[in-house]
Design a protein around this motif. Structure first.
Motif, PDB file in Angstrom:
ATOM      1  N   LYS A   1      29.422  75.615  73.212  1.00 52.31           N
ATOM      2  CA  LYS A   1      28.276  75.913  74.081  1.00 52.31           C
ATOM      3  C   LYS A   1      28.343  77.339  74.640  1.00 52.31           C
ATOM      4  N   TRP A   2      29.553  77.774  74.975  1.00 54.39           N
ATOM      5  CA  TRP A   2      29.725  79.098  75.579  1.00 54.39           C
ATOM      6  C   TRP A   2      29.220  80.205  74.654  1.00 54.39           C
ATOM      7  N   ARG A   3      29.238  79.903  73.333  1.00 55.82           N
ATOM      8  CA  ARG A   3      28.765  80.878  72.351  1.00 55.82           C
ATOM      9  C   ARG A   3      27.297  80.674  72.018  1.00 55.82           C
ATOM     10  N   GLY A   4      26.904  79.423  71.964  1.00 54.96           N
ATOM     11  CA  GLY A   4      25.584  79.092  71.440  1.00 54.96           C
ATOM     12  C   GLY A   4      24.450  79.243  72.434  1.00 54.96           C
ATOM     13  N   GLU A   5      24.750  79.080  73.744  1.00 53.78           N
ATOM     14  CA  GLU A   5      23.682  79.049  74.741  1.00 53.78           C
ATOM     15  C   GLU A   5      23.487  80.408  75.426  1.00 53.78           C
TER      16      GLU A   5
ATOM     17  N   ILE B   1      20.433  79.524  66.966  1.00 57.58           N
ATOM     18  CA  ILE B   1      19.031  79.952  66.796  1.00 57.58           C
ATOM     19  C   ILE B   1      18.077  78.756  66.834  1.00 57.58           C
ATOM     20  N   ASP B   2      18.619  77.589  67.222  1.00 61.14           N
ATOM     21  CA  ASP B   2      17.796  76.394  67.430  1.00 61.14           C
ATOM     22  C   ASP B   2      17.038  75.992  66.145  1.00 61.14           C
TER      23      ASP B   2
ATOM     24  N   CYS C   1      27.650  68.893  59.881  1.00 60.94           N
ATOM     25  CA  CYS C   1      26.928  69.829  60.748  1.00 60.94           C
ATOM     26  C   CYS C   1      27.702  71.147  60.848  1.00 60.94           C
ATOM     27  N   ILE C   2      29.015  71.086  60.679  1.00 62.86           N
ATOM     28  CA  ILE C   2      29.824  72.314  60.712  1.00 62.86           C
ATOM     29  C   ILE C   2      29.438  73.180  59.504  1.00 62.86           C
ATOM     30  N   ASP C   3      29.388  72.534  58.325  1.00 60.91           N
ATOM     31  CA  ASP C   3      28.998  73.268  57.117  1.00 60.91           C
ATOM     32  C   ASP C   3      27.600  73.865  57.287  1.00 60.91           C
ATOM     33  N   ALA C   4      26.682  73.055  57.828  1.00 61.94           N
ATOM     34  CA  ALA C   4      25.292  73.504  57.971  1.00 61.94           C
ATOM     35  C   ALA C   4      25.214  74.710  58.899  1.00 61.94           C
ATOM     36  N   CYS C   5      25.921  74.610  60.022  1.00 62.12           N
ATOM     37  CA  CYS C   5      25.830  75.697  60.995  1.00 62.12           C
ATOM     38  C   CYS C   5      26.558  76.946  60.478  1.00 62.12           C
TER      39      CYS C   5
END
Ligand code: SF4
Ligand code: SF4
Length: 479
Positions: free
Chosen positions: A227-231, A265-266, A294-298
């Motif tokens: 979250k600290w990176r994504g938000e 990037i939502d 989801c790790i691969d996707a992101c």
């Protein structure tokens, strides 16, 4: 067909088929599934030479002979403690894996996951062949699903029958009725659970997610959104693929942070590949089976937007405060994981001890108590017993059966017309089993009153070595 998934007060509607993804965890999942499916379907076809009169199937549950063959080992019902040891080993192995890396069992090895993944593959194949959503596509995928389900039922039933002759026996109607029932039930459950119920089994039917939380601690690796990176998440305003005089990385960093947004990037790609429809950005949830897709996707998305991979990754709880780009490794040296490892070793040791000290001769003598005794015309009294003897010794053709405790008792096997003798030498043969009736006759004048303790002794006729004894009772008339 569409599925509606509630995600944090918003609702996302997507096709029930999760989007395809490529990457490290997808490759691990595919490899593990291929190995497990190969093992499941190929094992009954492996052969193991045990001699002319014994089955040569390497792994066989011989229900009629009440024994289990696993390569060079033969297990009987009285070896149940070894099976209990195997179950304990499986349970603690699962606890150990969960403590280290969350629900890796669910995400990579659970049969529900493996077969559902296989059925997703069939879905995608049908889409490619005849397009999405058409009647043709639905019919085709059901035909292939049912074929896979029948094969699954057959694959399972082959562990209980000779795999090589089993297909012919099935077609000609010579197979046992249980085989048809097993294949029928497995076909139906595989088709419904992997074809239609799919992730609903993980979400609503499986009890494992309900108590796995108790096994996790702050050192367990679970699928985590950083979250600290994504938000704050959102579409990037500035184009971030810029290249100026070799200073591209600096420009990209600046562009990414200048618009005040985090790395997410939502795009919802992590949700659209998730087999259970979880949005991992909302934190660890019961629906997450830890498959890592989801790790691969992101990671794919992060590569495209030129940000470091690992916005979603296997990490420990509290990674928020650490704020490290580097993914932590498995922490093997902590009390909980050490305890589970020791318990696994203990169960393994118990199983090894059980296997090396198994009785090689198994005898069951069951008295027939209806009637408890028969009075013969010469005044003697006979008791009948059901005898079952099996051995797992290399060279052992016969057994001597004698008795002690009642003077004058003579023995006879029901399958012979021999006269009763104080001891009998029975042929065991290459089937390594005797299943017969044992008659014990006590002459008039030596008949005990009521119930008398009585021992039946089994020994090697050549060396005289005692192999087994059975303590039972002989019934005479009340006097
Ligand atoms: S895939 Fe990554 S960038 Fe896209 S929504 Fe999920 S976390 Fe955000
Ligand atoms: S959230 Fe990620 S790890 Fe969890 S089930 Fe969905 S795709 Fe798999």
């Amino acid at each position: 067909m569409t599925t509606t998934i509630a995600i944090d007060r918003r609702t996302v509607t997507r096709l029930s088929l999760p989007q395809k993804v490529r990457g490290r965890y997808r490759a691990i999942k595919t490899t593990v599934a291929a190995i497990l499916l190969t093992l499941f379907f190929a094992t009954p076809w492996l052969r193991w030479d045990r001699g002319a009169h014994l089955p040569d199937q390497a792994v066989l549950f011989d229900l009629s002979g009440r024994r289990l063959f696993i390569f060079g080992l033969e297990f009987w019902p009285q070896d149940l403690p070894i099976a209990v040891g195997a179950l304990i080993l499986g349970a603690f192995g699962l606890f150990y894996a969960t403590t280290l890396a969350g629900r890796v069992w669910c995400g990579f090895t659970c049969p529900q996951t493996v077969w559902t993944d296989l059925f997703y593959g069939v879905d995608r194949l049908c889409e490619r062949l005849v397009g999405r959503g058409s009647i043709k596509s639905k019919v085709l995928r059901n035909v292939i699903w049912i074929a896979v389900a029948v094969l699954t039922g057959f694959g399972f039933a082959a562990y209980f029958n000779d795999a090589i002759t089993f297909p012919i026996a099935l077609v000609t109607g010579a197979a046992p009725i249980g085989a048809y029932v097993t294949i029928g039930v497995l076909t139906l459950t595989t088709w419904l659970l992997a074809g239609y119920a799919r992730e609903r089994v993980c979400l609503h039917m499986c009890p494992w997610p309900r108590f796995q939380a108790a096994l996790l601690d702050r050192d367990s690796l679970v699928v985590t959104y950083q979250k600290w990176r994504g938000e704050p998440r959102g579409k990037k305003k500035a184009p971030i693929r810029t290249d100026l005089l070799g200073l591209s990385s600096l420009v990209r960093e600046a562009a990414a942070f200048d618009d005040g947004r985090g790395d997410c990037i939502d795009c919802y790609r992590c949700v659209s590949v998730c087999p259970t429809g979880v949005d991992i950005r909302e934190g660890l949830q019961m629906g997450c089976i830890g498959c890592g897709l989801c790790i691969d996707a992101c990671d794919e998305i992060m590569t495209k937007v030129d940000r470091p991979k690992g916005l979603i990754r296997f990490d420990v709880e509290g990674s928020e405060t650490r704020r490290g780009i580097k993914q932590p490794g498995l922490n093997l040296l902590r009390p909980k994981s050490i305890l589970y490892a020791l318990l696994c070793l203990l169960a393994l040791g118990g199983m090894a001890y059980g296997i090396t000290s198994m009785d090689n001769v198994m005898v069951e003598v069951e008295p027939q108590r209806n009637p408890p005794f028969i009075q013969l015309s010469d005044g003697a009294v006979r008791n009948d017993y059901t005898l079952r003897l099996a051995h797992r010794l290399g060279a052992f053709d016969g057994v001597r059966i004698s008795s002690s405790g009642i003077p004058g008792a003579v023995l006879r096997l029901g399958s012979t017309d021999d006269a009763g003798m104080p001891h009998i030498d029975a042929t065991v043969g290459e089937t390594r089993q005797i299943s017969d009736r044992l008659f014990v006759v006590v002459p008039a004048g030596q008949i005990p009153a009521g119930r008398a303790a009585f021992r039946i002794i089994f020994s090697d006729p050549l060396s005289g070595t005692e192999l087994a004894t059975v303590d039972t009772y002989f019934w005479g008339p009340d006097q």
